[in-house]
Every structure is written in structure tokens, then in C-alpha cells.
Design a protein around this motif. Structure first.
Motif, short mmCIF file in Angstrom:
data_model
loop_
_atom_site.label_atom_id
_atom_site.label_comp_id
_atom_site.label_asym_id
_atom_site.label_seq_id
_atom_site.Cartn_x
_atom_site.Cartn_y
_atom_site.Cartn_z
N ARG A 51 6.46 -95.67 -25.70
CA ARG A 51 6.69 -95.79 -26.63
C ARG A 51 9.07 -95.13 -26.73
O ARG A 51 9.06 -96.68 -27.56
CB ARG A 51 6.79 -93.86 -26.98
N LEU A 52 9.27 -95.63 -25.77
CA LEU A 52 10.76 -94.92 -25.36
C LEU A 52 11.39 -96.55 -25.36
O LEU A 52 11.86 -97.25 -25.57
CB LEU A 52 11.21 -93.92 -24.06
N LEU A 53 10.70 -97.43 -24.31
CA LEU A 53 10.46 -98.05 -23.77
C LEU A 53 9.87 -99.53 -24.19
O LEU A 53 10.05 -100.44 -22.73
CB LEU A 53 11.07 -97.93 -22.09
N SER A 54 9.05 -100.27 -24.68
CA SER A 54 8.42 -100.57 -25.05
C SER A 54 9.59 -101.41 -24.50
O SER A 54 10.56 -102.04 -25.82
CB SER A 54 7.68 -100.45 -26.22
N ALA A 55 8.80 -103.14 -25.70
CA ALA A 55 9.25 -104.00 -25.54
C ALA A 55 9.74 -104.04 -27.19
O ALA A 55 11.25 -104.52 -27.44
CB ALA A 55 8.60 -105.13 -25.74
N ARG A 56 9.02 -103.98 -28.16
CA ARG A 56 9.47 -103.03 -29.36
C ARG A 56 10.43 -102.40 -29.72
O ARG A 56 11.63 -103.25 -30.28
CB ARG A 56 7.97 -103.06 -30.57
N ARG A 57 10.19 -100.95 -28.99
CA ARG A 57 11.71 -100.40 -29.47
C ARG A 57 13.08 -100.91 -28.61
O ARG A 57 13.65 -100.75 -29.43
CB ARG A 57 11.03 -99.08 -28.65
N THR A 58 12.92 -101.12 -27.32
CA THR A 58 13.77 -102.49 -26.53
C THR A 58 14.21 -103.36 -27.89
O THR A 58 15.58 -103.23 -27.75
CB THR A 58 13.52 -103.02 -25.36
N ARG A 59 13.95 -104.01 -28.78
CA ARG A 59 14.22 -104.82 -29.68
C ARG A 59 15.19 -104.56 -30.71
O ARG A 59 15.86 -104.81 -31.23
CB ARG A 59 13.31 -105.75 -29.83
#
Length: 527
Positions: free
Chosen positions: A143-151
Motif C-alpha cells: 500500500r505505502l511503498l508499491s511501485a504504483r504508489r512510488t510513481r
């Protein structure tokens, strides 16, 4: 007054310790065999009552421990205060502890200062191994540090990188820029905006976030502060006398009050429903607090419900782990490049060729900069942000390179020594980025545990879940300062410009340059 205070501290702390030393005829026992005849790791001589081997660590423990390992082997048993501690200083030892026997080495010891400052270790970094830790880490990874969230934080990184460049440009021509200070501001701004969003959050009377920066710095310092209470509970009053107790309570209250206000504000905004963009899609630029409040309301995937202290602990984790680590990597990278001008010119050539004359360095350019990644990899090999990985604790009786390790033993992995081990690396003490640039599949420093000779982000179950978040922040900042400026050392204190930069270290939660980077930045133009 200062003399009286020193005298008082001497009478109340040093004299009792000396009395214990005089009453004792030898230091703590150094058993060579455990119960049942199983062999324990070798232990250095010179242990003292109460302190054990603490006095051998000096001001730079990672260096002292490497020197001890040269005499006693890659697996040693030390007594650090009351805690038996095994130190691993080779890639083979790390391979066994962090991969082959990872589950047995996966817990954390009780750390009183972390308990005080991180809500009873309800975070991820300091929480003991167990069901709560597994579920909370899963929330962070997915949830917090996924590739999608990072992008989704690309806009934040771009804006803060532009602010970093503007801060450097604002310095008068030919005058020194405190690049260390600028890099700290950049790193903390990225993490703060990712955690809290774009709101104007700060401490009472804070202007420009300076007060918040100091409180976060105090928090990072206190988490590893030597507490007399931990060594000898009956001497805990010394922590009160030295001001450690008061500073710990003051820092905790400041951080807790800020987090209370941020969470209350986010809850108020959420009552209005999800934000919708012009094209009708839901706004996915949620910050860490938004995501954790979603989990608080109910995580259907795990059934985990986070209370307020859990949320505050995890957010505090993000600050502790995400700010100093990024800026120290940037600071060491610039320091090494200044001392290796040929490598700096090569990297600037790559960056300027990839970006062209547009003057706008974006994350879209980063995949075309393999030498940039090699420089960062080499920097993190020589200067891992945390030279001693956070201590682990064994969950059961186990082994390490043939030695018996009892349950509930603390374990330190000396990532700094492993990264400079000549048995694993050619020219181990040299800055040579090309070692990471060649081959069909060069090492990706952001892939945790890919190579156990390289432990900048740890490895195994306790490997850092934020490596993918940190990588674009570091790469974008370094690419920007090297694209827009040519750099030189500044003269200091009226002296001539030094021929090379002093690489002395200052030890803390991370190891940084002892002196700030005072540099002269000359704006670069293709014309």
C-alpha cells in the motif's frame, strides 16, 4: 557552573563505575562452549564488568568492529553491556544469517529508546518478529511503498528537485554553497510531502520547517543514544541527570502533537468523500496518512486494523528511515565525485547527453543513465547509510558459520565491513563505479538482498521495504545538481582551497560526512 556540573557527573557516574571495576577481579565470562559442548563464537579479551566490550567500540563502531574481526574472525561474540551480541563481518556470514537461516535471525531485540519514541515499537523497523509485524510490513509493501504508489509521488520529487536547484542558484556567484544543508532540505521535503501531503504542516512557531527538521534530527539521534538505564537499570537516574530523559520526552511530545494534528486534518477532509480529477477518475495522489487511515477503517485483504498509535509509529518510521538515508547517499556521492574529477566529468557527460539542452531533468531520463546508477551503487558499497544494520535477535537456537548462537542473542551485521572486504571485492577501498556498469545484468542497488556482498538496504525478511521509494529520489537529485552546475571545493576559514575533500565520518543513525559540503557551484549552459 560548567565545572561544577562536570564534577558532579564525575562523582555520580564515573566513581561508581570505577568502584565496580576495582571490586571485580575479571571481566564478564567468555565461554568458548555452550551447554552440551556446542562451540560459541570467539570473543575478544578485555571485557569489563558492567560495560563488557562497549569500550572497544570507540567513536566509529563499524571501523572498530572490522578491526576486531581481522583478529577474531568474521563471526564474533561480544558483550555490549548486558546483551550478548554476535557480530557478522563477511558476505558468507551474511548469506547464512539473512538468507539460509533468515527466519531464525528475523526478530528485533527490545530497545528502550525505540519503545519510548516509536510508540512501543509498533512500527515496522523496530517491531519484534510476529504476526503484527508481518501484516504491517505487508501493508507497507503493498500500500505505502508499491511501485504504483512510488510513481504517484513523481510530481513531488520533480518539484523538490527544482527547488533544490533554485536554492543553489540563489547563492551569490563565486560564494560557497552549503550543499549538505540543501540536500537535507530536499530529502526531508520529499518524505514530508509523501507522508502528509501538500498541507502546511509544522510545529508551533516553525518558519520554513526548520523547527521540524531539528526535532526529526533529535529523534534520529535519540533512537540510538546510549542509555545508562539499558546498561544498568539501577543507574537509570543518570539519564535524568544528563538531560536524556527530558530531551526524549520533549522530542516525543513534539512529534506526537504534530502527528495528532495531521491525522485530525486528514480525517476531516475525508468526510467530504474522495477527490475527483477533471476526467472523472479518483485522485490517487494520496499520501501515507490517507493510505493508513484506509487500513484503519478496515483492510479487507488482511483483516488488520491499525489504531492511532500504529499509524503514528509507521509514519515516524518513514521519517527516521527515509530522510537521513537519502541525503547521506547524495552527500557521499558528491564527496566521492569531487575527489574523483574524471568520474564526475564522465557522469556529467552522460547526464547532459541524455537530457540535452532542454534544461529540465525528469524521471523519464533516468533509465538512460546507467553510469548514474553505477555511481550510486559504488557510493553505497563504500558508504552504506547504516553501516551496522539495525540489530536482530535470534528467535531460536541456531548456527552461524558452524558456531552455536543461542536464542535471544543480538546480532549485528557490519554492512560497511562486508562492502570493503578484499575477499569479495577487487580494489575494495577504491571508488570505482565501473565495477557496477559492466556485464549483461549489472547489479540493481534498489533490489534488496540481490547480492549479499552489498547490504546497503539490508536483506531477508528485515530488508528495507523503502528501497524503491528512495531510488528515484536519490537519482533525480544527483542528476539535477550535476546537470545544472559544475562543482569545486570552496576555500574555508581564509585558507586556500584544499586539494581533496576531507572524508572523515560522523557516526549516528546513519554515518555522514563529519564536515558539511561547502562548495562553489558554477551554472552550466550548453551555449
Amino acid at each position: 557552573m560548567a565545572v561544577s556540573l562536570v564534577a558532579l557527573l564525575t562523582l555520580t557516574l564515573v566513581v561508581p563505575l570505577l568502584s565496580l571495576l576495582l571490586l571485580a577481579t575479571k571481566g564478564p565470562p567468555r565461554p568458548q562452549r555452550a551447554d552440551g559442548g556446542r562451540r560459541l563464537p570467539p570473543s575478544p579479551p578485555g571485557g569489563l564488568p558492567l560495560l563488557g566490550h562497549l569500550h572497544l567500540l570507540g567513536r566509529l563502531p563499524h571501523r572498530a568492529l572490522r578491526s576486531l574481526a581481522a583478529s577474531h574472525g568474521p563471526v564474533m561474540l561480544l558483550h555490549l553491556g548486558r546483551a550478548p551480541t554476535v557480530v557478522a563481518s563477511s558476505a558468507a556470514a551474511a548469506e547464512e544469517a539473512l538468507r539460509a537461516r533468515d527466519a531464525a535471525f528475523a526478530s528485533r531485540p527490545r530497545m528502550p529508546m525505540a519503545d519510548r519514541l516509536v510508540y512501543g515499537s509498533r512500527d515496522i523497523s523496530f517491531a519484534p518478529y510476529g504476526e503484527y509485524w508481518r501484516q504491517a510490513r505487508r501493508v507497507c509493501v503493498l500500500r505505502l511503498l508499491s511501485a504504483r504508489r512510488t510513481r504517484s509521488f513523481c510530481r513531488v520529487r520533480g518539484q523538490e528537485a527544482a527547488a533544490l536547484v533554485a536554492r543553489v542558484r540563489a547563492a551569490p556567484a563565486g560564494c560557497a554553497v552549503n550543499l549538505s544543508d540543501a540536500l537535507i532540505s530536499y530529502s526531508k521535503a520529499v518524505v514530508t510531502r509523501a507522508a502528509f501531503g501538500d498541507g502546511d504542516y509544522g510545529l508551533d512557531g516553525d518558519r520554513g520547517g526548520e523547527k521540524l527538521r531539528r526535532v526529526i534530527a533529535d529523534l534520529q539521534e535519540l533512537i540510538i543514544a546510549p542509555s545508562v538505564r539499558e546498561i544498568a537499570p539501577w543507574l537509570g537516574w543518570v539519564d535524568t541527570l544528563t538531560g536524556l530523559e527530558a530531551k526524549t520526552e520533549r522530542t516525543f511530545q513534539a512529534i506526537d502533537g504534530l502527528l495528532e494534528r495531521v491525522i485530525a486534518d486528514h480525517r476531516s477532509r475525508r468526510l467530504g468523500g474522495p477527490q475527483v480529477l477533471a476526467d472523472g477518475e479518483a485522485d490517487d495522489h494520496r499520501d501515507f496518512v490517507d493510505v493508513l487511515l484506509d487500513v484503519n477503517e478496515m483492510d479487507e485483504d488482511t483483516g488488520l486494523r491499525l489504531d492511532m498509535d500504529n499509524i503514528k509509529a509507521i509514519i515516524t518510521d518513514m521519517f527516521v528511515a527515509g530522510t537521513d538515508t537519502s541525503y547521506t547517499v547524495l552527500e557521499w556521492a558528491m564527496a566521492e565525485l569531487l575527489n574523483h574529477p574524471q568520474e564526475m566529468r564522465k557522469l556529467q557527460g552522460e547526464i547532459r547527453a541524455a537530457v540535452g539542452a532542454t534544461g529540465d531533468v525528469t524521471e523519464n531520463h533516468l533509465d538512460g543513465m546507467p553510469y548514474l546508477k553505477a555511481v550510486i551503487s559504488e557510493t553505497m558499497r563504500l558508504h552504506p547509510p547504516a553501516p551496522l544494520l539495525l540489530p536482530r535477535e535470534t528467535t531460536e537456537d541456531t548456527e552461524l558459520l558452524g558456531y552455536h548462537i543461542p536464542a535471544r542473542t543480538r546480532v549485528l551485521i557490519n554492512a560497511w565491513a562486508i562492502g570493503r572486504d578484499p575477499a569479495s571485492w577487487e580494489r575494495a577501498e577504491e571508488f570505482a563505479p565501473e565495477r557496477f556498469a559492466g556485464g549483461d545484468a549489472p547489479m540493481d542497488y534498489a533490489k534488496v538482498g540481490q547480492d549479499l556482498r552489498f547490504l546497503a538496504f539490508g536483506a531477508g525478511r528485515r530488508g528495507c521495504p523503502g528501497a524503491g521509494f528512495a531510488a528515484p529520489s536519490v537519482e533525480l537529485a544527483l542528476a539535477n545538481v550535476l546537470y545544472h552546475f559544475d562543482w569545486a571545493l570552496a576555500a574555508t576559514h581564509g585558507r586556500r582551497r584544499p586539494p581533496v575533500l576531507d572524508m572523515s565520518e560522523a557516526y549516528g543513525l546513519t554515518v555522514r560526512l563529519k564536515e558539511p559540503l561547502l562548495l562553489v557551484a558554477k551554472p552550466w549552459s550548453r551555449q
